[in-house]
Design a protein around this motif. Structure first.
Motif, PDB file in Angstrom:
ATOM      1  N   LEU A 140     -51.711  71.089-123.320  1.00 23.50           N
ATOM      2  CA  LEU A 140     -51.597  71.258-124.768  1.00 23.50           C
ATOM      3  C   LEU A 140     -52.940  71.606-125.399  1.00 23.50           C
ATOM      4  CD1 LEU A 140     -49.560  67.984-125.388  1.00 23.50           C
ATOM      5  CD2 LEU A 140     -48.643  70.297-125.400  1.00 23.50           C
ATOM      6  N   ALA A 141     -52.867  72.397-126.471  1.00 24.50           N
ATOM      7  CA  ALA A 141     -54.039  72.689-127.304  1.00 24.50           C
ATOM      8  C   ALA A 141     -53.731  72.222-128.718  1.00 24.50           C
ATOM      9  CB  ALA A 141     -54.353  74.177-127.291  1.00 24.50           C
ATOM     10  N   HIS A 142     -54.620  71.433-129.309  1.00 28.02           N
ATOM     11  CA  HIS A 142     -54.504  70.943-130.683  1.00 28.02           C
ATOM     12  C   HIS A 142     -55.633  71.587-131.489  1.00 28.02           C
ATOM     13  CE1 HIS A 142     -51.866  67.555-129.412  1.00 28.02           C
ATOM     14  NE2 HIS A 142     -52.613  67.587-128.325  1.00 28.02           N
ATOM     15  N   ALA A 143     -55.372  71.868-132.770  1.00 31.27           N
ATOM     16  CA  ALA A 143     -56.416  72.486-133.589  1.00 31.27           C
ATOM     17  C   ALA A 143     -56.356  71.987-135.024  1.00 31.27           C
ATOM     18  CB  ALA A 143     -56.262  74.009-133.571  1.00 31.27           C
ATOM     19  N   ASP A 144     -57.528  71.926-135.658  1.00 37.60           N
ATOM     20  CA  ASP A 144     -57.641  71.570-137.073  1.00 37.60           C
ATOM     21  C   ASP A 144     -57.548  72.802-137.967  1.00 37.60           C
ATOM     22  OD1 ASP A 144     -57.989  68.933-136.316  1.00 37.60           O
ATOM     23  OD2 ASP A 144     -60.175  69.056-136.386  1.00 37.60           O
ATOM     24  N   LYS A 145     -57.646  73.983-137.371  1.00 43.30           N
ATOM     25  CA  LYS A 145     -57.481  75.240-138.099  1.00 43.30           C
ATOM     26  C   LYS A 145     -56.846  76.245-137.148  1.00 43.30           C
ATOM     27  CE  LYS A 145     -61.897  77.453-137.068  1.00 43.30           C
ATOM     28  NZ  LYS A 145     -63.045  78.133-137.621  1.00 43.30           N
ATOM     29  N   SER A 146     -56.320  77.330-137.658  1.00 36.61           N
ATOM     30  CA  SER A 146     -55.679  78.341-136.817  1.00 36.61           C
ATOM     31  C   SER A 146     -56.714  78.987-135.898  1.00 36.61           C
ATOM     32  CB  SER A 146     -55.019  79.413-137.676  1.00 36.61           C
ATOM     33  OG  SER A 146     -53.956  78.852-138.409  1.00 36.61           O
ATOM     34  N   VAL A 147     -56.419  78.989-134.598  1.00 34.02           N
ATOM     35  CA  VAL A 147     -57.308  79.591-133.604  1.00 34.02           C
ATOM     36  C   VAL A 147     -56.472  80.300-132.550  1.00 34.02           C
ATOM     37  CG1 VAL A 147     -59.164  77.891-133.879  1.00 34.02           C
ATOM     38  CG2 VAL A 147     -57.414  77.525-132.161  1.00 34.02           C
ATOM     39  N   SER A 148     -57.133  81.194-131.825  1.00 33.05           N
ATOM     40  CA  SER A 148     -56.510  81.820-130.667  1.00 33.05           C
ATOM     41  C   SER A 148     -57.568  81.966-129.587  1.00 33.05           C
ATOM     42  CB  SER A 148     -55.894  83.168-131.035  1.00 33.05           C
ATOM     43  OG  SER A 148     -56.879  84.042-131.529  1.00 33.05           O
ATOM     44  N   GLY A 149     -57.096  82.053-128.351  1.00 32.17           N
ATOM     45  CA  GLY A 149     -58.004  82.164-127.219  1.00 32.17           C
ATOM     46  C   GLY A 149     -57.213  82.319-125.943  1.00 32.17           C
ATOM     47  N   THR A 150     -57.828  81.932-124.832  1.00 28.70           N
ATOM     48  CA  THR A 150     -57.154  81.985-123.536  1.00 28.70           C
ATOM     49  C   THR A 150     -57.207  80.605-122.890  1.00 28.70           C
ATOM     50  OG1 THR A 150     -59.180  82.668-122.412  1.00 28.70           O
ATOM     51  CG2 THR A 150     -57.696  84.428-123.174  1.00 28.70           C
ATOM     52  N   TYR A 151     -56.315  80.387-121.920  1.00 26.00           N
ATOM     53  CA  TYR A 151     -56.278  79.110-121.221  1.00 26.00           C
ATOM     54  C   TYR A 151     -56.065  79.346-119.739  1.00 26.00           C
ATOM     55  CZ  TYR A 151     -51.250  79.354-120.452  1.00 26.00           C
ATOM     56  OH  TYR A 151     -50.009  79.739-120.024  1.00 26.00           O
ATOM     57  N   SER A 152     -56.440  78.342-118.962  1.00 24.41           N
ATOM     58  CA  SER A 152     -56.160  78.296-117.529  1.00 24.41           C
ATOM     59  C   SER A 152     -55.751  76.858-117.210  1.00 24.41           C
ATOM     60  CB  SER A 152     -57.407  78.684-116.731  1.00 24.41           C
ATOM     61  OG  SER A 152     -57.162  78.520-115.352  1.00 24.41           O
ATOM     62  N   PHE A 153     -54.572  76.688-116.614  1.00 20.40           N
ATOM     63  CA  PHE A 153     -54.042  75.368-116.253  1.00 20.40           C
ATOM     64  C   PHE A 153     -53.843  75.375-114.746  1.00 20.40           C
ATOM     65  CE2 PHE A 153     -50.110  72.448-116.360  1.00 20.40           C
ATOM     66  CZ  PHE A 153     -50.873  71.291-116.348  1.00 20.40           C
ATOM     67  N   HIS A 154     -54.528  74.473-114.056  1.00 22.90           N
ATOM     68  CA  HIS A 154     -54.511  74.440-112.595  1.00 22.90           C
ATOM     69  C   HIS A 154     -54.113  73.038-112.121  1.00 22.90           C
ATOM     70  CE1 HIS A 154     -55.682  75.936-108.632  1.00 22.90           C
ATOM     71  NE2 HIS A 154     -56.194  74.739-108.435  1.00 22.90           N
ATOM     72  N   VAL A 155     -53.152  72.971-111.210  1.00 13.40           N
ATOM     73  CA  VAL A 155     -52.702  71.695-110.643  1.00 13.40           C
ATOM     74  C   VAL A 155     -52.752  71.807-109.122  1.00 13.40           C
ATOM     75  CG1 VAL A 155     -50.840  70.008-110.483  1.00 13.40           C
ATOM     76  CG2 VAL A 155     -51.165  71.290-112.610  1.00 13.40           C
ATOM     77  N   GLU A 156     -53.430  70.844-108.487  1.00 11.25           N
ATOM     78  CA  GLU A 156     -53.530  70.788-107.028  1.00 11.25           C
ATOM     79  C   GLU A 156     -53.108  69.415-106.545  1.00 11.25           C
ATOM     80  OE1 GLU A 156     -57.118  71.883-104.926  1.00 11.25           O
ATOM     81  OE2 GLU A 156     -57.722  73.086-106.650  1.00 11.25           O
ATOM     82  N   SER A 157     -52.555  69.377-105.325  1.00 11.67           N
ATOM     83  CA  SER A 157     -52.238  68.088-104.724  1.00 11.67           C
ATOM     84  C   SER A 157     -52.224  68.208-103.218  1.00 11.67           C
ATOM     85  CB  SER A 157     -50.876  67.587-105.187  1.00 11.67           C
ATOM     86  OG  SER A 157     -49.857  68.284-104.495  1.00 11.67           O
ATOM     87  N   ALA A 158     -52.324  67.056-102.604  1.00  6.45           N
ATOM     88  CA  ALA A 158     -52.111  66.939-101.166  1.00  6.45           C
ATOM     89  C   ALA A 158     -51.299  65.675-100.974  1.00  6.45           C
ATOM     90  CB  ALA A 158     -53.437  66.849-100.431  1.00  6.45           C
ATOM     91  N   ALA A 159     -50.100  65.830-100.437  1.00  9.00           N
ATOM     92  CA  ALA A 159     -49.214  64.691-100.202  1.00  9.00           C
ATOM     93  C   ALA A 159     -48.704  64.768 -98.781  1.00  9.00           C
ATOM     94  CB  ALA A 159     -48.046  64.723-101.189  1.00  9.00           C
ATOM     95  N   ARG A 160     -48.104  63.699 -98.322  1.00  6.03           N
ATOM     96  CA  ARG A 160     -47.588  63.694 -96.953  1.00  6.03           C
ATOM     97  C   ARG A 160     -46.449  64.697 -96.772  1.00  6.03           C
ATOM     98  NH1 ARG A 160     -46.110  58.417 -98.995  1.00  6.03           N
ATOM     99  NH2 ARG A 160     -43.925  58.494 -99.554  1.00  6.03           N
ATOM    100  N   THR A 161     -45.817  65.116 -97.856  1.00  9.69           N
ATOM    101  CA  THR A 161     -44.723  66.088 -97.769  1.00  9.69           C
ATOM    102  C   THR A 161     -45.190  67.525 -97.947  1.00  9.69           C
ATOM    103  OG1 THR A 161     -44.264  65.801-100.112  1.00  9.69           O
ATOM    104  CG2 THR A 161     -43.005  64.437 -98.581  1.00  9.69           C
ATOM    105  N   GLY A 162     -46.473  67.752 -98.195  1.00  6.57           N
ATOM    106  CA  GLY A 162     -46.982  69.106 -98.378  1.00  6.57           C
ATOM    107  C   GLY A 162     -48.044  69.147 -99.447  1.00  6.57           C
ATOM    108  N   SER A 163     -48.389  70.354 -99.848  1.00  2.00           N
ATOM    109  CA  SER A 163     -49.418  70.494-100.875  1.00  2.00           C
ATOM    110  C   SER A 163     -48.901  71.362-102.011  1.00  2.00           C
ATOM    111  CB  SER A 163     -50.686  71.104-100.277  1.00  2.00           C
ATOM    112  OG  SER A 163     -50.417  72.409 -99.818  1.00  2.00           O
TER     113      SER A 163
END
Length: 133
Positions: free
Chosen positions: A56-79
Motif C-alpha cells: 500500500l501507498a498512503h499520501a497526504d497530497k496527490s502524488v504519482s510514481g512507480t513501485y516495486s513489490f518483491h516477495v521471497e521465501s524458502a519453505a520445506r514445500t518449495g520456494s
C-alpha cells in the motif's frame, strides 16, 4: 504479596478505550517508512492457513510514481519469488493498493519488500513473516 485492585466497569472500559488508539498508533508508526507526504506499508492478513500480503501507498497530497513489490521465501514445500511493479497514483484518504499476494502460512518464512519512487526519491518498507506453525 500483590493485591488485586477492582475497578468499576466504567473505569475499566474508559481505560481500554484510551489504550486501543495508543496501540493502533504504535502499530501504524512501525508499519512503514515515509517520504514527505507519502508512506509505504506492507499489510499482512491471516486467512485460514494462508496469509495475504498487500503493498500500500498512503499520501497526504496527490502524488504519482512507480513501485516495486518483491516477495521471497524458502519453505520445506518449495520456494517463492514474486515481483510486481508498475506506476501508481494516490490521493489523501485513498491509499493505493499496489500489489497483493496470498501465500501458505504454514512453515514458510516470507521476506516482502516494497519500494516507492516519487520525483526521483525512493522509500522502502519491509516485512518478515512466518516460521514453523
Amino acid at each position: 504479596m500483590p493485591s488485586i485492585v477492582k475497578l468499576p466497569r466504567s473505569v475499566t472500559t474508559a481505560f481500554a478505550l484510551l489504550l486501543i488508539p495508543a496501540g493502533a498508533l504504535a502499530a501504524m508508526a512501525t508499519a512503514g517508512q515515509s517520504l514527505g507526504p507519502v508512506r509505504c506499508e506492507i499489510r499482512a492478513t491471516p486467512e485460514g492457513g494462508m496469509v495475504s500480503l498487500e503493498a500500500l501507498a498512503h499520501a497526504d497530497k496527490s502524488v504519482s510514481g512507480t513501485y516495486s513489490f518483491h516477495v521471497e521465501s524458502a519453505a520445506r514445500t518449495g520456494s517463492t519469488n514474486i515481483e510486481q511493479d508498475g506506476a501508481f497514483s494516490t490521493a489523501p484518504g485513498k491509499p493505493a493498493t499496489l500489489g497483493a499476494v496470498t501465500l501458505d502460512a504454514k512453515g514458510g518464512v516470507y521476506d516482502a519488500r516494497l519500494e516507492l519512487t516519487i520525483d526521483g526519491k525512493s522509500i522502502s518498507c519491509a516485512e518478515r513473516l512466518g516460521g514453523a506453525t
